[in-house]
Motif scaffolding. Structure first.
Motif: not given
Length: 120
Positions: A13-17, A82-86, A89-96, A114-120
């Protein structure tokens, strides 16, 4: 050869970590620097923070003060707290990883994301 495997994504959820992990294997002693990128739907892949090699870090303005990169060299793992997520910030996150080779050769490796989805 270096292999990178990310984990830790999910729905929050928004505001989460969330705390993402990237485990490196293979020729890890040749890694020069590592970074986190992300790619949102319909957008280009962008730098989140990097490189992480003990030198100065470069955080994207949109994540400054909210995201923190760290490394555990003994575990060959890089983290992204990742804190205070908005929702944006929803995206696929990649390590490089940037890997040095023979002579002046440089190689670039990506994880699978890895998929990060920020949604209520």
């Amino acid at each position: 050869q270096v292999q990178l495997v990310e984990s830790g994504g999910g729905l929050v959820q928004p505001g989460g970590s969330l705390n993402l992990s990237c485990v490196a294997s293979g020729d890890t002693l040749d890694i020069v620097a590592m970074a986190w990128y992300r790619q949102a739907p319909g957008k280009q892949r962008e730098l989140v923070v990097g490189p992480s090699s003990g030198d100065k870090l470069n955080y994207a303005d949109s994540v400054k003060g909210r995201f923190t990169i760290s490394r555990d060299n003994a575990k060959k793992t890089m983290y992204l707290q990742m804190n205070s997520l908005k929702p944006e910030d929803t995206a696929v996150y990649y390590c490089h990883a940037i890997v040095g080779g023979a002579g002046d050769a440089v190689y670039y490796y990506w994880g699978q994301g890895t998929q990060v989805t920020v949604s209520s």
